[in-house]
Enzyme design. Structure first.
Site, short mmCIF file in Angstrom:
data_model
loop_
_atom_site.label_atom_id
_atom_site.label_comp_id
_atom_site.label_asym_id
_atom_site.label_seq_id
_atom_site.Cartn_x
_atom_site.Cartn_y
_atom_site.Cartn_z
N LYS A 1 -7.07 6.88 12.33
CA LYS A 1 -7.37 7.45 11.02
C LYS A 1 -7.84 8.90 11.16
CE LYS A 1 -8.67 3.00 8.99
NZ LYS A 1 -9.73 2.21 8.32
N LYS B 1 -5.02 0.94 14.95
CA LYS B 1 -4.85 1.96 13.92
C LYS B 1 -5.57 3.25 14.31
CE LYS B 1 -8.63 -0.30 11.43
NZ LYS B 1 -8.95 -1.09 10.23
N ARG C 1 -2.75 6.36 9.99
CA ARG C 1 -2.79 5.86 8.61
C ARG C 1 -2.76 7.05 7.63
NH1 ARG C 1 -4.77 0.55 8.23
NH2 ARG C 1 -4.16 -0.62 10.10
N CYS D 1 -7.95 -10.75 0.52
CA CYS D 1 -8.04 -10.39 1.94
C CYS D 1 -8.24 -11.62 2.81
CB CYS D 1 -9.18 -9.40 2.16
SG CYS D 1 -9.36 -8.91 3.89
N CYS E 1 -16.61 -8.56 4.87
CA CYS E 1 -16.62 -8.93 6.28
C CYS E 1 -17.08 -7.73 7.09
CB CYS E 1 -15.24 -9.42 6.73
SG CYS E 1 -14.06 -8.09 7.10
N CYS F 1 -14.27 -1.89 5.70
CA CYS F 1 -13.29 -1.05 5.02
C CYS F 1 -13.92 -0.09 4.01
CB CYS F 1 -12.23 -1.92 4.34
SG CYS F 1 -11.19 -2.81 5.49
N CYS G 1 -15.04 -3.14 -0.91
CA CYS G 1 -13.68 -3.49 -0.49
C CYS G 1 -13.16 -4.61 -1.40
CB CYS G 1 -13.67 -3.93 0.97
SG CYS G 1 -14.44 -5.55 1.24
N ARG H 1 0.85 -1.20 0.00
CA ARG H 1 0.00 0.00 0.00
C ARG H 1 0.88 1.25 0.00
NH1 ARG H 1 -3.92 -0.39 4.76
NH2 ARG H 1 -5.04 -1.82 3.39
#
Length: 587
Positions: free
Chosen positions: A225, A223, A145, A450, A489, A493, A444, A76
């Site tokens: 954001k 994380k 992020r 994934c 899931c 995302c 996503c 990424r």
């Protein structure tokens, strides 16, 4: 309120501390000749911008044949505010064609992802990304992020000021230990404008401080954001972020920000202790203090976040458990002075910035829809080849959006006809050539890459769109604007929990040949395009082929019973999702 540490830290916490600022485990395995990393090294690898994955389409076959998993890596890139040059785009495109799977993916956080990279190519890939003056550092892992910002290249002081603030915050929060350079560059540092040392605040560059003064040796609990947005253009979905900075503009000048905190989409259906959450207003700060307030919030998270249960390790759970007043008081303590109340500046609109638009400097920008963010050549649609041709010919900059689309900017109006002819030559649709429902949809990646996905998403949503287009046209609703977001899931995302229609992967299924099937989904309704309201569960465990028939019944009621100017999400909320769920669906 006690700092974290009472309960036994999770395994991930132990790995972070033992990694000695993200070096141990990973450094020993980068060049060991194996196809994959150990579990410990894979945890550390995330902080460097890559996830270890495997080809799940062939997992069953490989296991049956006694082979190891088809290991591969997602890499990424950090693209603050989605700003790229032509040279950077072409560098990523070249990597996709040489070490990736011949596709590029634009993420919902204004980044690029490369899929299918082999372990043996990781070092050269990360070096090439940095040599293009992008980076992979801190695009994954328990750190700040990629920082989001309105990507519209409007030449006015307001847009330029907000983009500058997003750049400063992203640079300020970049990890500073030397492990990134030591592992991937043999200690060499590449001068990178992503980490400027000039401007209103001087910030260290990665490698300047081995003690990580913001993060500490264990980094963050999970994380973090951040997004910057305007009240009249929430194109970054600001309330879905841990830290949201909503611009306050007075007399044409960006004077400061309303600060929101605690947004996060991830949840685990089997664990009621987890849930999606939208950022709540905390305070207002002058523009000069945006770095200071951001650091105060991130340090509260660092010191009080849950380090024993990663399912509850996000900032939103601190705010939920403490309450906003107690959280604000703690932030004020770290900030070092009284906090001002937020100003009255509600979110009023969203612009996806597609189509031809004026920049304000005599030039144009063109926003191109990219379905689910996947740039590839497939059949008559040769998007990868077409974008390569356009960036090569015109050498103009670009921008990535939080809706997974791409802009060409700084275009001379005299080029318009030629650009449109090029788009037609490569089969690339403009925004006028796609349906409204497809325009406002996103997914996503999910399967096959994934490791968390339980169902299809990116590969399944186009079929959902095909079916929805038919149903909406029958009802005369083809021009209504609403968001449809799909994930494989519950981690969310693609931000499904604040959309008009959220489709979240619930359980897996298998095709006759043993490969993963489309699965079942939870359908959520009654969010809205503005992103400022969570949606509500409509029906659970809905088979893929039943998703659109279930929605068609609701759209029929919307057509018959909506109020004047009422949006689809508002209609669902007014009627009640529970009542709508009681409607019989076609057999």
């Amino acid at each position: 309120m006690e700092p974290s540490g009472g309960a036994k830290p999770s395994k991930a916490e132990a790995i972070k501390v033992a990694s000695q600022y993200l070096k141990t485990f990973l450094a020993e395995e980068v060049h060991d000749g194996q196809t994959h990393f150990s579990e410990n090294a894979a945890v550390v690898l995330k902080f460097h911008g890559s996830y270890q994955q495997d080809d799940r389409d062939h997992r069953t076959q490989f296991k049956r044949e006694g082979k190891e998993k088809g290991f591969q890596f997602m890499v990424r890139t950090r693209v603050v505010g989605g700003k790229i040059t032509a040279q950077q785009y072409l560098a990523v495109d070249k990597l996709a064609m040489t070490v990736g799977n011949n596709t590029i993916r634009i993420t919902t956080r204004q980044e690029f992802q490369l899929h299918g990279v082999a372990k043996q190519d990781l070092t050269s890939t990360i070096r090439a990304v940095n040599e293009s003056l992008l980076s992979t550092l801190a695009t994954c892992g328990d750190v700040e992020r990629n920082v989001l910002c309105c990507p519209a290249p409007i030449h006015d002081s307001v847009h330029e000021a907000m983009q500058a603030d997003a750049d400063r915050w992203a640079s300020h929060c970049a990890p500073r230990a030397s492990s990134y350079w030591d592992i991937w560059f043999d200690g060499e540092k590449i001068e990178n404008p992503l980490f400027p040392t000039a401007g209103p605040i001087l910030v260290p560059t990665p490698g300047d401080d081995p003690t990580e003064p913001i993060y500490g040796k264990a980094f963050l609990p999970r994380k973090f954001k951040t997004a910057f947005a305007f009240p009249n253009d929430n194109c970054t979905d600001v309330q879905a972020n841990d830290l949201g900075c909503v611009a306050i503009v007075e007399n044409g000048t960006l004077v400061g920000y309303n600060i929101l905190a605690g947004g996060g989409m991830g949840t685990t259906p089997s664990a009621q202790k987890t849930f999606p959450f939208l950022g709540v207003p905390i305070c207002y700060v002058d523009r000069a203090d945006v770095i200071k307030i951001g650091e105060a919030i991130i340090k509260v998270f660092r010191d009080y976040g849950n380090r024993s249960d990663r399912k509850r390790a996000r900032l939103k759970y601190i705010i939920h458990d403490w309450g906003v007043p107690a959280f604000r008081a703690k932030v004020e303590e770290y900030f070092g002075q009284p906090l001002a109340d937020p100003k009255d500046a509600p979110i009023t609109d969203v612009d996806d910035h597609l189509g031809w638009n004026e920049q304000g400097d005599g030039k144009l920008f063109l926003g191109l829809p990219v379905e689910n963010g996947r740039i590839k050549d497939e059949g008559s649609l040769r998007l990868a080849s077409g974008l390569r041709a356009l960036f090569s010919k015109y050498q103009v900059a670009g921008r990535l959006t939080c809706q997974q689309s791409l802009m060409l900017i700084d275009l001379d109006p005299a080029w318009r006809a030629d650009i449109e002819a090029t788009l037609q030559e490569y089969g690339i649709a403009t925004v006028e050539q796609i349906s409204t429902v497809r325009r406002w949809s996103m997914a996503c990646p999910a399967l096959p890459t994934c490791g968390l996905a339980v169902t299809e998403s990116e590969r399944a949503l186009p079929t959902i769109m095909d079916q929805l287009e038919v149903e909406l046209a029958k009802l005369g609703l083809e021009n209504d604007r609403f968001t449809v977001r799909m994930t494989g899931c519950p981690n969310g995302c693609a931000r499904p929990y604040n959309s008009d229609i959220g489709l979240v992967g619930r359980s897996a299924s298998k095709n006759p040949d043993g490969t993963p099937g489309p699965g079942t989904y939870t359908i959520f309704l009654a969010g809205r395009t503005l992103g400022d309201r969570l949606n509500i569960e409509f029906k659970d465990y809905v088979p893929f082929d039943r998703v659109v028939p279930e929605l068609a019944v609701v759209f029929a009621r919307y057509k018959a019973e909506r109020l004047a100017e009422e949006t689809f999400g508002d209609f669902c909320l007014r009627i009640g999702v529970e009542e709508l769920a009681g409607e019989p669906s076609p057999a």
